[in-house]
Motif scaffolding. Structure first.
Motif, PDB file in Angstrom:
ATOM      1  N   LYS A 101       0.846  -1.194   0.000  1.00 33.54           N
ATOM      2  CA  LYS A 101       0.000   0.000   0.000  1.00 33.54           C
ATOM      3  C   LYS A 101       0.888   1.253   0.000  1.00 33.54           C
ATOM      4  N   PHE A 102       1.979   1.165   0.744  1.00 37.13           N
ATOM      5  CA  PHE A 102       2.896   2.306   0.829  1.00 37.13           C
ATOM      6  C   PHE A 102       3.586   2.574  -0.514  1.00 37.13           C
ATOM      7  N   ILE A 103       4.133   1.527  -1.130  1.00 35.66           N
ATOM      8  CA  ILE A 103       4.900   1.814  -2.359  1.00 35.66           C
ATOM      9  C   ILE A 103       4.008   2.215  -3.546  1.00 35.66           C
ATOM     10  N   THR A 104       2.737   1.792  -3.516  1.00 36.00           N
ATOM     11  CA  THR A 104       1.837   2.215  -4.598  1.00 36.00           C
ATOM     12  C   THR A 104       1.086   3.505  -4.239  1.00 36.00           C
ATOM     13  N   GLY A 105       1.286   3.960  -3.010  1.00 34.71           N
ATOM     14  CA  GLY A 105       0.617   5.186  -2.552  1.00 34.71           C
ATOM     15  C   GLY A 105       1.430   6.430  -2.867  1.00 34.71           C
ATOM     16  N   LYS A 106       0.964   7.546  -2.332  1.00 32.56           N
ATOM     17  CA  LYS A 106       1.556   8.851  -2.641  1.00 32.56           C
ATOM     18  C   LYS A 106       3.060   8.910  -2.380  1.00 32.56           C
TER      19      LYS A 106
END
Ligand SMILES: [Fe+2]
Length: 342
Positions: free
Chosen positions: A280-285
């Protein structure tokens, strides 16, 4: 006697329950704070490290990164099966994702994570997700070739006129993804004859970097590689690319293929929550911003995420439409082998 023994057993059982509860709490704390997750990283090491460092800084979850290549890790995960120490798998290209997915070893990606990406950058089954993207290019010697002398299509390189003048790196997952796209777009016959032409007309290098160096040194006039090798070198010393320019085939040509790097979570992972948080973090902002500001020069794929402004904007690449989840790496490796390239 029996009664007291029963009482004693109950007391032991209660103590054991309490102890178990205590150690369970301690165990959970350990998983979050020190044990963390294991990432099999087949993406470039520097990009993987940038993501890992930013993620740990934000969440406090430790990440152990193991470095390898797409197919090596895909095969290893399949062999390790349920005993795999990996929680997350990151690749440079999608075919390795598809292999692990087909073996049924991925856990579904959280919807919240999938929603961070446009549909074109993730497979329909939601078992892995795109994390970055890269464009195929013809890196050419600008001291020898003018723009009008450049091939219009990647397939033109099979022409005898190009004999001895170009190269590629057939052993790598990058090239194999490009050929998988060619196979999906043009079929087996065209792909086989293009590979035959590379064998007969071209030079095989052991990596994209070596291929670009060969162009720069005047050994060949051009090579099929991905775009970021040039941008990375230009941003550093430019010593391996000072004579090199990039030609984008565009026009939905097979040579305009944009490859999707993937991220997946192993079904066998004991740290599902932390692994999901990582993707979720790496595909997030924040994760996608690292693609814009960092040294990878790969394209961001998140909704509304901007790529490095030095790059040709993604829509201008005019990439062909490809089903990334259906790229057939097995067949391609067979074909590249049959052509005598590996
Ligand atoms: Fe690469």
């Amino acid at each position: 006697m029996n009664i007291s023994l029963n009482r004693f057993s109950r007391a032991v059982a209660l103590t054991a329950t309490l102890l178990a509860a205590t150690s369970l709490t301690a165990g959970t704390a350990r998983a979050d704070d020190s044990e963390g997750i294991v990432v099999y990283n087949a993406q470039h090491q520097s990009l993987g490290q940038e993501w890992v460092d930013a993620f740990t800084k934000q969440t406090g979850i430790n990440v152990t990164m193991r470095q390898g290549s797409d197919m090596q890790f895909a095969n290893q995960i399949i062999q390790e099966d349920e005993a795999s120490p990996a929680d997350v798998f990151l690749t440079e290209n999608s075919p390795a994702m598809t292999l692990v997915d087909a073996a049924g070893l991925f856990a579904p990606i959280d919807t919240e994570t999938l929603d961070q990406l446009p549909e074109e950058f993730r497979p329909k089954d939601g078992m892995w997700t795109g994390i970055a993207a890269r464009s195929t290019v013809f890196a050419y010697d600008k001291t020898k070739l003018t723009e009008d002398q450049l091939p219009k299509s990647m397939l033109d390189l099979a022409d005898p006129a190009w004999k001895g003048r170009w190269g590629a790196a057939p052993v790598g997952a990058d090239f194999q993804a490009i050929v998988s796209a060619l196979l999906q777009l043009k079929g087996e016959e065209v792909t086989a004859s293009w590979l035959k032409a590379l064998k007969e007309n071209g030079t095989s290098y052991k990596s994209n970097t070596v291929a670009m160096k060969a162009v720069n040194a005047g050994e060949v006039e051009g090579a099929i590689i991905y775009h970021y090798y040039w941008f990375g070198d230009q941003a550093a010393t430019a010593e391996n690319s000072k004579n090199v320019a990039l030609h984008y085939f565009k026009n939905q040509d097979p040579g305009a293929f944009v490859s999707i790097s993937g991220g997946g979570i192993l079904k066998s992972s004991q740290h599902q929550k932390e692994a999901q948080a990582f993707l979720k973090f790496i595909t997030g902002k924040a994760g996608q911003a690292i693609l814009k500001t960092g040294t990878s020069y790969e394209y961001a794929v998140g909704k509304g995420a901007a790529s490095n402004e030095k790059l040709v904007p993604m829509p201008d690449l005019q990439a062909p439409k490809i089903d990334a989840a259906a790229l057939n790496s097995k067949k391609v490796v067979e074909m590249i082998t049959a052509a005598g390239l590996i």
